[in-house]
Write a protein that holds these residues in place. Structure first.
Motif, PDB file in Angstrom:
ATOM      1  N   ASP A   3       0.840  -1.198   0.000  1.00  0.00           N
ATOM      2  CA  ASP A   3       0.000   0.000   0.000  1.00  0.00           C
ATOM      3  C   ASP A   3       0.877   1.251   0.000  1.00  0.00           C
ATOM      4  O   ASP A   3       2.065   1.201   0.277  1.00  0.00           O
ATOM      5  N   GLY A   4       0.295   2.364  -0.315  1.00  0.00           N
ATOM      6  CA  GLY A   4       1.029   3.621  -0.406  1.00  0.00           C
ATOM      7  C   GLY A   4       1.590   4.088   0.922  1.00  0.00           C
ATOM      8  O   GLY A   4       2.618   4.744   0.979  1.00  0.00           O
ATOM      9  N   ALA A   5       0.928   3.740   2.027  1.00  0.00           N
ATOM     10  CA  ALA A   5       1.386   4.183   3.342  1.00  0.00           C
ATOM     11  C   ALA A   5       2.747   3.593   3.673  1.00  0.00           C
ATOM     12  O   ALA A   5       3.608   4.281   4.220  1.00  0.00           O
ATOM     13  N   SER A   6       2.962   2.336   3.360  1.00  0.00           N
ATOM     14  CA  SER A   6       4.253   1.737   3.675  1.00  0.00           C
ATOM     15  C   SER A   6       5.355   2.354   2.814  1.00  0.00           C
ATOM     16  O   SER A   6       6.473   2.523   3.273  1.00  0.00           O
ATOM     17  N   ASN A   7       5.052   2.699   1.580  1.00  0.00           N
ATOM     18  CA  ASN A   7       6.046   3.360   0.738  1.00  0.00           C
ATOM     19  C   ASN A   7       6.400   4.731   1.287  1.00  0.00           C
ATOM     20  O   ASN A   7       7.555   5.131   1.300  1.00  0.00           O
ATOM     21  N   ARG A   8       5.405   5.477   1.749  1.00  0.00           N
ATOM     22  CA  ARG A   8       5.655   6.810   2.308  1.00  0.00           C
ATOM     23  C   ARG A   8       6.444   6.720   3.598  1.00  0.00           C
ATOM     24  O   ARG A   8       7.292   7.552   3.876  1.00  0.00           O
ATOM     25  N   GLN A  51       6.739  10.196  -9.926  1.00  0.00           N
ATOM     26  CA  GLN A  51       6.424   9.456 -11.151  1.00  0.00           C
ATOM     27  C   GLN A  51       4.939   9.142 -11.278  1.00  0.00           C
ATOM     28  O   GLN A  51       4.357   9.303 -12.342  1.00  0.00           O
ATOM     29  N   THR A  52       4.332   8.701 -10.194  1.00  0.00           N
ATOM     30  CA  THR A  52       2.927   8.294 -10.283  1.00  0.00           C
ATOM     31  C   THR A  52       1.990   9.482 -10.459  1.00  0.00           C
ATOM     32  O   THR A  52       0.976   9.375 -11.136  1.00  0.00           O
ATOM     33  N   LEU A  53       2.338  10.614  -9.865  1.00  0.00           N
ATOM     34  CA  LEU A  53       1.494  11.804  -9.971  1.00  0.00           C
ATOM     35  C   LEU A  53       1.804  12.629 -11.222  1.00  0.00           C
ATOM     36  O   LEU A  53       0.957  13.355 -11.727  1.00  0.00           O
ATOM     37  N   ARG A  54       3.056  12.581 -11.649  1.00  0.00           N
ATOM     38  CA  ARG A  54       3.592  13.397 -12.736  1.00  0.00           C
ATOM     39  C   ARG A  54       3.644  14.893 -12.382  1.00  0.00           C
ATOM     40  O   ARG A  54       3.842  15.731 -13.240  1.00  0.00           O
ATOM     41  N   VAL A  55       3.407  15.203 -11.128  1.00  0.00           N
ATOM     42  CA  VAL A  55       3.557  16.539 -10.561  1.00  0.00           C
ATOM     43  C   VAL A  55       4.052  16.368  -9.126  1.00  0.00           C
ATOM     44  O   VAL A  55       4.188  15.247  -8.642  1.00  0.00           O
ATOM     45  N   THR A  56       4.280  17.474  -8.430  1.00  0.00           N
ATOM     46  CA  THR A  56       4.641  17.371  -7.021  1.00  0.00           C
ATOM     47  C   THR A  56       3.375  17.147  -6.187  1.00  0.00           C
ATOM     48  O   THR A  56       2.285  17.511  -6.622  1.00  0.00           O
ATOM     49  N   PRO A  57       3.505  16.565  -4.990  1.00  0.00           N
ATOM     50  CA  PRO A  57       2.330  16.407  -4.137  1.00  0.00           C
ATOM     51  C   PRO A  57       1.669  17.749  -3.800  1.00  0.00           C
ATOM     52  O   PRO A  57       0.439  17.821  -3.702  1.00  0.00           O
ATOM     53  N   ALA A  58       2.448  18.806  -3.650  1.00  0.00           N
ATOM     54  CA  ALA A  58       1.882  20.128  -3.356  1.00  0.00           C
ATOM     55  C   ALA A  58       1.054  20.641  -4.527  1.00  0.00           C
ATOM     56  O   ALA A  58       0.012  21.272  -4.336  1.00  0.00           O
ATOM     57  N   MET A  59       1.488  20.365  -5.756  1.00  0.00           N
ATOM     58  CA  MET A  59       0.712  20.758  -6.930  1.00  0.00           C
ATOM     59  C   MET A  59      -0.575  19.949  -7.007  1.00  0.00           C
ATOM     60  O   MET A  59      -1.645  20.489  -7.307  1.00  0.00           O
ATOM     61  N   GLU A  60      -0.480  18.675  -6.731  1.00  0.00           N
ATOM     62  CA  GLU A  60      -1.657  17.798  -6.767  1.00  0.00           C
ATOM     63  C   GLU A  60      -2.705  18.248  -5.745  1.00  0.00           C
ATOM     64  O   GLU A  60      -3.901  18.200  -6.005  1.00  0.00           O
ATOM     65  N   ALA A  61      -2.226  18.707  -4.583  1.00  0.00           N
ATOM     66  CA  ALA A  61      -3.138  19.150  -3.528  1.00  0.00           C
ATOM     67  C   ALA A  61      -3.634  20.577  -3.736  1.00  0.00           C
ATOM     68  O   ALA A  61      -4.517  21.030  -3.017  1.00  0.00           O
ATOM     69  N   GLY A  62      -3.057  21.283  -4.706  1.00  0.00           N
ATOM     70  CA  GLY A  62      -3.505  22.636  -4.997  1.00  0.00           C
ATOM     71  C   GLY A  62      -2.820  23.724  -4.189  1.00  0.00           C
ATOM     72  O   GLY A  62      -3.277  24.866  -4.172  1.00  0.00           O
ATOM     73  N   TYR A  63      -1.703  23.406  -3.521  1.00  0.00           N
ATOM     74  CA  TYR A  63      -0.991  24.407  -2.729  1.00  0.00           C
ATOM     75  C   TYR A  63      -0.101  25.309  -3.583  1.00  0.00           C
ATOM     76  O   TYR A  63       0.246  26.403  -3.162  1.00  0.00           O
ATOM     77  N   THR A  64       0.303  24.839  -4.739  1.00  0.00           N
ATOM     78  CA  THR A  64       1.174  25.620  -5.613  1.00  0.00           C
ATOM     79  C   THR A  64       0.845  25.270  -7.064  1.00  0.00           C
ATOM     80  O   THR A  64       0.223  24.255  -7.341  1.00  0.00           O
ATOM     81  N   ASP A  65       1.296  26.124  -7.968  1.00  0.00           N
ATOM     82  CA  ASP A  65       1.006  25.885  -9.383  1.00  0.00           C
ATOM     83  C   ASP A  65       2.257  25.553 -10.192  1.00  0.00           C
ATOM     84  O   ASP A  65       2.203  25.466 -11.405  1.00  0.00           O
ATOM     85  N   HIS A  66       3.403  25.392  -9.506  1.00  0.00           N
ATOM     86  CA  HIS A  66       4.641  25.077 -10.217  1.00  0.00           C
ATOM     87  C   HIS A  66       5.571  24.256  -9.321  1.00  0.00           C
ATOM     88  O   HIS A  66       5.375  24.183  -8.117  1.00  0.00           O
ATOM     89  N   VAL A  67       6.572  23.645  -9.944  1.00  0.00           N
ATOM     90  CA  VAL A  67       7.600  22.910  -9.211  1.00  0.00           C
ATOM     91  C   VAL A  67       8.568  23.932  -8.626  1.00  0.00           C
ATOM     92  O   VAL A  67       9.110  24.764  -9.350  1.00  0.00           O
ATOM     93  N   TRP A  68       8.775  23.890  -7.325  1.00  0.00           N
ATOM     94  CA  TRP A  68       9.659  24.837  -6.669  1.00  0.00           C
ATOM     95  C   TRP A  68      11.119  24.473  -6.928  1.00  0.00           C
ATOM     96  O   TRP A  68      11.471  23.301  -7.040  1.00  0.00           O
ATOM     97  N   THR A  69      11.960  25.483  -6.992  1.00  0.00           N
ATOM     98  CA  THR A  69      13.406  25.272  -7.077  1.00  0.00           C
ATOM     99  C   THR A  69      13.988  25.374  -5.668  1.00  0.00           C
ATOM    100  O   THR A  69      13.334  25.887  -4.747  1.00  0.00           O
ATOM    101  N   ILE A  70      15.203  24.912  -5.510  1.00  0.00           N
ATOM    102  CA  ILE A  70      15.886  25.025  -4.218  1.00  0.00           C
ATOM    103  C   ILE A  70      16.048  26.500  -3.849  1.00  0.00           C
ATOM    104  O   ILE A  70      15.944  26.874  -2.682  1.00  0.00           O
ATOM    105  N   GLU A  71      16.264  27.344  -4.842  1.00  0.00           N
ATOM    106  CA  GLU A  71      16.404  28.776  -4.591  1.00  0.00           C
ATOM    107  C   GLU A  71      15.140  29.353  -3.945  1.00  0.00           C
ATOM    108  O   GLU A  71      15.211  30.195  -3.055  1.00  0.00           O
ATOM    109  N   GLU A  72      13.974  28.895  -4.397  1.00  0.00           N
ATOM    110  CA  GLU A  72      12.714  29.361  -3.809  1.00  0.00           C
ATOM    111  C   GLU A  72      12.574  28.915  -2.357  1.00  0.00           C
ATOM    112  O   GLU A  72      12.075  29.666  -1.514  1.00  0.00           O
ATOM    113  N   VAL A  73      13.026  27.716  -2.061  1.00  0.00           N
ATOM    114  CA  VAL A  73      12.981  27.221  -0.684  1.00  0.00           C
ATOM    115  C   VAL A  73      13.901  28.066   0.193  1.00  0.00           C
ATOM    116  O   VAL A  73      13.534  28.471   1.304  1.00  0.00           O
TER     117      VAL A  73
END
Length: 84
Positions: A3-8, A51-73
């Motif tokens: 299941d996904g929980a064990s992978n996480r 890979q499974t989402l093809r986006v970041t989890p934050a994008m999937e959840a609607g928290y952001t609209d782009h992949v963040w760079t390390i510089e942004e962090v």
């Protein structure tokens, strides 16, 4: 099939070696440990395209609209330090 929980639950120890080899990369200060864990989760959720989402989890959840760079962090951390 796993299941996904064990992978996480394995993602954190596998990604941060400080949990695998405690004597080699042990945080002597709790604050340093907290920052390392926070940085890991920030990268995992905002910077890394899954890979499974093809986006970041934050994008999937609607928290952001782009992949963040390390510089942004880093800018986010700098802004937090200036506000404190």
């Amino acid at each position: 099939m796993e299941d996904g929980a064990s992978n996480r639950s394995l993602a954190l120890p596998v990604k941060i070696r400080r949990f695998d080899h405690l004597p080699n990369a042990f945080s002597k200060k709790l604050d340093n440990h907290r920052w390392a864990v926070a940085l890991h989760y920030m990268h995992y959720n905002f910077c890394r395209v899954h890979q499974t989402l093809r986006v970041t989890p934050a994008m999937e959840a609607g928290y952001t609209d782009h992949v963040w760079t390390i510089e942004e962090v880093i800018q986010l951390l700098d802004a937090r330090q200036k506000a404190a």
